[in-house]
Scaffold this motif. Structure first.
Motif, PDB file in Angstrom:
ATOM      1  N   ARG A 163       0.841  -1.200   0.000  1.00 21.68           N
ATOM      2  CA  ARG A 163       0.000   0.000   0.000  1.00 21.68           C
ATOM      3  C   ARG A 163       0.875   1.250   0.000  1.00 21.68           C
ATOM      4  NH1 ARG A 163      -3.061  -3.587  -0.937  1.00 21.68           N
ATOM      5  NH2 ARG A 163      -4.885  -4.196   0.267  1.00 21.68           N
TER       6      ARG A 163
ATOM      7  N   HIS B 197      -5.318  -9.874   6.407  1.00 28.68           N
ATOM      8  CA  HIS B 197      -4.545  -9.872   7.655  1.00 28.68           C
ATOM      9  C   HIS B 197      -5.514  -9.887   8.816  1.00 28.68           C
ATOM     10  CE1 HIS B 197      -5.527  -5.618   7.134  1.00 28.68           C
ATOM     11  NE2 HIS B 197      -4.831  -5.606   6.003  1.00 28.68           N
TER      12      HIS B 197
ATOM     13  N   HIS C  62      -4.840  -8.672  -0.386  1.00 29.15           N
ATOM     14  CA  HIS C  62      -4.222  -9.402   0.731  1.00 29.15           C
ATOM     15  C   HIS C  62      -5.240  -9.519   1.854  1.00 29.15           C
ATOM     16  CE1 HIS C  62      -2.529  -5.290   2.424  1.00 29.15           C
ATOM     17  NE2 HIS C  62      -3.762  -5.486   2.831  1.00 29.15           N
TER      18      HIS C  62
ATOM     19  N   HIS D 263      -8.889  -8.133   0.631  1.00 25.57           N
ATOM     20  CA  HIS D 263      -9.213  -6.790   0.141  1.00 25.57           C
ATOM     21  C   HIS D 263      -8.074  -6.228  -0.699  1.00 25.57           C
ATOM     22  CE1 HIS D 263      -7.099  -6.334   3.944  1.00 25.57           C
ATOM     23  NE2 HIS D 263      -6.679  -5.156   3.542  1.00 25.57           N
TER      24      HIS D 263
END
Ligand code: GTQ
Ligand code: FE2
Length: 371
Positions: free
Chosen positions: A85, A123, A121, A162
């Motif tokens: 990002r 998390h 990814h 996302h």
């Protein structure tokens, strides 16, 4: 004897009520150091203060400076796999240069150029986006494209896939809030890569999550079990704005609707429980009418605010700032906060309150009166 120097240092023991520094005591303390031991009596003031003492400090970041630097990053730094990002985090000056806005909260400006993708990814950290200006980016959560526009709050609970993509011809910046520092501290973070490109190129006005869940007071009977995090992926500005307007209008009509005179406020909630949107993060929106000054409040736990609109003066402890659209500021644990405005001000806020409440560690005071 080990040749490695002990990280324990009991040299400058200046806590109150300490015994005389005799040679025997010095020897005892060197023994503690070499055995990696620390006595409570030298540390108690730091470990068990009478009320919370935050390492974080009250600080304000100017939006115009953040945006200018994010634009430069947009020219110089590609977005891709690995870095994931183009997100630039607020580093609280009291937290040693770590990218932590507070001891528990991450807050960052994220920037995407036209046609850019931020790879998919997932998390375990919980996240949200909040948009102070612009549009054109869709965040695709588990294949559901969610458009991001000014005033929207977009929660994105942990472990959902996302990625974001900018389908427009202009760059877009927004803020991210996550529980990264908290998750890091409790050492329970997991992460997985998904596809490098965001699959969906659809740009619907409303996500499937909203079509199912965004009907006030109505719950689809396909989903009757409560979920710990909100299934609603976008809380649109239109509803937030109307809720706040109506609180102030009702107050003008003589009804009880605001939390104090001139101060309308809402919390974003999980429609399956009525509780906070995510397990670790609370999000709220506060609107102060013209010529309003709030009571002074303090709370255990920390918050980050972003000015959505208007101007005002914020006092946190001994620090006062003038703030305008987009500016961010941090309120550390137990520091008193007062907001005042002449022209009116809209404030987005997020905090770690769900963590403290779940553990029974929450406490608040308004102008010296315990709540
Ligand atoms: O957009 O997925 O600011 O994973 C930090 C970590 C944003 C994101 C951040 C992230 C994201
Ligand atoms: Fe992420």
């Amino acid at each position: 004897m080990s040749t490695v120097e002990s990280p324990v240092k009991l040299q400058a023991v200046d806590a109150p009520d300490q015994p005389d520094r005799t040679p025997q005591l010095e020897e005892l303390y060197r023994g503690f150091e070499s055995e990696l031991l620390v006595p409570l009596w030298t540390e108690i003031g730091d470990l068990m203060p009478f009320s919370p003492v935050s390492n974080a400090v009250a600080h304000r970041w100017r939006w115009k400076h953040l945006v200018a630097l994010a634009e430069q990053a947009g020219d110089l730094v590609p977005v891709g796999r690995g870095g994931e990002r183009r997100a630039i985090a607020l580093a609280n000056p009291g937290l040693g240069g770590r990218p932590f806005a507070t001891p528990t909260l991450w807050a960052a400006i994220q920037y995407l150029n036209p046609r850019e993708d931020a790879p998919v990814h997932r998390h375990t950290q919980h996240a949200f986006r909040f948009v102070v200006e612009g549009e054109g980016v869709w965040t695709v959560v588990d294949g559901d494209p969610v458009g991001m526009r000014r005033g929207d709050f977009l929660p994105q609970a942990g472990w959902h896939w996302h990625g974001h993509h900018n389908l427009s011809t202009s760059p877009m910046a927004w803020i991210d809030g996550l529980d990264i520092p908290f998750a890091r501290y409790v050492e329970s973070t997991f992460f997985e890569f998904g596809p490098d490109e965001v699959e969906s190129r659809e740009a619907p006005e409303y996500s499937r999550a909203e079509r199912l869940w965004a009907h006030p007071g109505l719950r689809p009977l396909t989903n009757v079990q409560p979920t710990p995090n909100s299934p609603l992926l976008a809380y649109r500005w239109e509803y937030t704005n109307r809720a706040l307007d109506e609180q102030l209008a009702l107050e003008d009509e003589g009804y009880t609707a605001t939390i104090e005179p001139g101060h309308a406020a809402i919390r974003y909630v999980n429609p399956t429980t009525g509780g906070d949107v995510m397990r670790t993060l609370r999000a709220e929106f506060h609107r102060l009418a013209r010529d309003t000054r709030t009571a002074t409040r303090r709370e255990a736990g920390s918050s980050v605010f972003q000015v959505f609109d208007g101007t005002g003066r914020i006092t946190v402890g001994d620090t006062t700032w003038d703030v305008e659209r987009g500016d961010l500021f941090v309120v550390p644990s137990w520091q008193p906060l007062t907001a005042e405005t002449e022209d009116g001000i809209d404030l987005f806020r997020f905090s770690d309150a769900p963590i403290l409440e779940r553990l029974g560690m929450d406490r608040a005071e308004i102008e010296g009166n315990a709540q």
